[in-house]
Design a protein around this motif. Structure first.
Motif, PDB file in Angstrom:
ATOM      1  N   VAL A  17       0.856  -1.192   0.000  1.00 12.59           N
ATOM      2  CA  VAL A  17       0.000   0.000   0.000  1.00 12.59           C
ATOM      3  C   VAL A  17       0.891   1.240   0.000  1.00 12.59           C
ATOM      4  CG1 VAL A  17      -1.786   1.270   1.237  1.00 12.59           C
ATOM      5  CG2 VAL A  17      -1.840  -1.220   1.191  1.00 12.59           C
ATOM      6  N   THR A  18       1.054   1.830  -1.178  1.00 12.72           N
ATOM      7  CA  THR A  18       2.004   2.933  -1.335  1.00 12.72           C
ATOM      8  C   THR A  18       1.373   4.218  -1.844  1.00 12.72           C
ATOM      9  OG1 THR A  18       2.537   2.132  -3.567  1.00 12.72           O
ATOM     10  CG2 THR A  18       3.928   1.342  -1.759  1.00 12.72           C
ATOM     11  N   SER A  19       0.065   4.236  -2.045  1.00 17.49           N
ATOM     12  CA  SER A  19      -0.583   5.437  -2.567  1.00 17.49           C
ATOM     13  C   SER A  19      -2.024   5.502  -2.073  1.00 17.49           C
ATOM     14  CB  SER A  19      -0.580   5.429  -4.101  1.00 17.49           C
ATOM     15  OG  SER A  19      -1.470   4.435  -4.586  1.00 17.49           O
ATOM     16  N   GLU A  20      -2.661   6.636  -2.322  1.00 18.11           N
ATOM     17  CA  GLU A  20      -4.066   6.796  -1.944  1.00 18.11           C
ATOM     18  C   GLU A  20      -4.933   5.774  -2.675  1.00 18.11           C
ATOM     19  OE1 GLU A  20      -7.582  10.183  -2.341  1.00 18.11           O
ATOM     20  OE2 GLU A  20      -5.472  10.800  -2.199  1.00 18.11           O
ATOM     21  N   LYS A  21      -4.605   5.469  -3.913  1.00 18.84           N
ATOM     22  CA  LYS A  21      -5.372   4.500  -4.686  1.00 18.84           C
ATOM     23  C   LYS A  21      -5.306   3.115  -4.043  1.00 18.84           C
ATOM     24  CE  LYS A  21      -6.294   3.516  -9.562  1.00 18.84           C
ATOM     25  NZ  LYS A  21      -5.828   3.749 -10.953  1.00 18.84           N
ATOM     26  N   HIS A  22      -4.135   2.741  -3.557  1.00 18.65           N
ATOM     27  CA  HIS A  22      -3.981   1.463  -2.862  1.00 18.65           C
ATOM     28  C   HIS A  22      -4.816   1.445  -1.578  1.00 18.65           C
ATOM     29  CE1 HIS A  22      -0.376   1.353  -5.436  1.00 18.65           C
ATOM     30  NE2 HIS A  22      -0.421   0.062  -5.315  1.00 18.65           N
TER      31      HIS A  22
END
Length: 402
Positions: free
Chosen positions: A314-319
């Motif tokens: 989980v590395t971004s807002e989308k993730h």
């Protein structure tokens, strides 16, 4: 100029040789921009043999406040107005939890990250190795930002303390001997690759010890073929608003979902290796598929086992939104009994720095039909209100600092 105090402030002996500067604070700004600067944090941290970022992050965690670190200009800041007395009390707590030996209470320790991704205090005075509280948010930060110890043992890691000793804060001599023997063997390429990308994941050598490998027997191959052809849609892993066009039997997401179902009880390293094998470790949909396939109605006890995977992927807002979508489907459709523990689920991921405050708040206040129907979406978000309220109150306390 600041004076000096004993590192253990409960020790009154004037000849006690472990000393540190008195922690100083300076309040700057006003209104919502008020903040507390610790001008001598580097000096204090140096006396404790810890990076100055550690006590700073500890303060933020304990106070529920944001922190900012500018190592180049030697500025360590905690948002809000906090008096020196309170921060000195928190510094004592930090010293007790992350500096003092759990056995002899001597501050002459180094932090070492074990092969099992546990943090231990290696005492130079008595030789004991004692664990720290891995549930604390600072422990997660330390795993991601390991200390640069001047005198690491060969191999850079020690074996985990004996579980029976870890409970009372000690590590047995047998454990230390075993750790030193294993450390000398070094790490293979897969281990170095995984560790360099994510300190949360275990080593390749552990996988070998556990005897994990792909079963190539004819029966196993047939079973996998049957599982793959069932498709992700048959597992209920695709939401009503999502594109199902690429979810055929050959899709990597289909294969991932069915692989997890085929190998229940797989550990975090095995899962991440499979995701890498399929080449989808950076895809947000892989996060959703994993969350729905790995977790059951017993999700609260299962999350700690798989946190390393989500901390890595989980590395971004989308993730993060994909993970929240999976939680919606788990609680809203698959396991309705989880509605009551939505706040606890969110708290687990939030405290592990997998979910950010802004993303969760936005998700909790905007109904979406992407993963579930509108009514289910409302129900899940309604259940999350206690956690959202806690976030809002923590933010208010930060702004009203004093």
């Amino acid at each position: 100029m600041a004076g000096f105090v004993n590192i253990r402030r409960d020790v009154d002996d004037k000849f006690y040789r472990y000393r540190m500067p008195v922690l100083l604070t300076k309040i700057e700004g006003k209104g919502n921009g008020i903040k507390t600067v610790v001008p001598n944090m580097s000096d204090v941290a140096r006396a404790l043999s810890r990076p100055p970022t550690y006590p700073t992050k500890f303060f933020g965690s304990e106070l529920g406040a944001q922190t900012s670190v500018d190592e180049k200009n030697d500025r360590y800041i905690v948002n809000g107005a906090h008096d020196a007395k309170r921060l000195r009390e928190l510094l004592d707590a930090f010293i007790d939890k992350f500096v003092l030996c759990g056995s002899c209470k001597n501050p002459e320790t180094d932090l070492i990250i074990t092969k099992n991704e546990l943090i231990v205090r290696d005492c130079k005075a008595c030789g004991e190795r004692t664990g720290v509280d891995m549930r604390h948010r600072l422990s997660t930060y330390i795993l991601k930002n390991p200390p640069k110890n001047k005198s690491k043992r060969k191999g850079g890691h020690a074996e985990a303390p004996n579980p029976s000793n870890e409970a009372n804060g000690t590590a047995g001599a047998a454990d230390i001997d075993e750790a030193e023997a294993e450390a000398g063997s070094g790490d293979d390429e897969m281990t170095k690759r995984i560790r360099s990308e994510a300190s949360e994941l275990n080593t390749e050598s552990q996988l070998v010890d556990e005897g994990w490998s792909a079963d190539t027997s004819s029966d196993a191959v047939k079973a996998r073929v049957v599982a793959v052809t069932s498709g992700v849609t048959s597992l209920g892993l695709i939401g009503p608003g999502e594109d199902e066009s690429d979810e055929d039997a050959d899709s990597p997401y289909t294969q991932l979902g069915n692989w997890v179902k085929e190998y229940p009880g797989c550990n975090a390293v095995e899962v991440y290796k499979k995701v890498q094998e399929l080449g989808i470790e950076k895809k947000h949909k892989a996060v959703q598929i994993l969350a729905q396939a790995l977790f059951t109605s017993d999700i609260i006890s299962e999350i700690p086992s798989y946190l390393p995977v989500f901390q890595k992927m989980v590395t971004s807002e989308k993730h993060q939104k994909a993970l929240l979508g999976a939680i919606e489907r788990l609680a809203g459709l698959d396991y309705p009994e989880l509605i009551a523990v939505i706040p606890r689920i969110l708290m687990e991921f939030y405290q592990a720095d997998v979910l950010d405050e802004d993303v969760v708040t936005s998700w909790g206040t905007h109904v979406s039909k992407k993963y579930v129907d509108k009514d289910t979406s409302k129900k899940v978000r309604k259940a999350s209100e206690p956690f959202l309220k806690w976030l809002a109150e923590a933010e208010d306390d930060d702004e009203d600092g004093e």
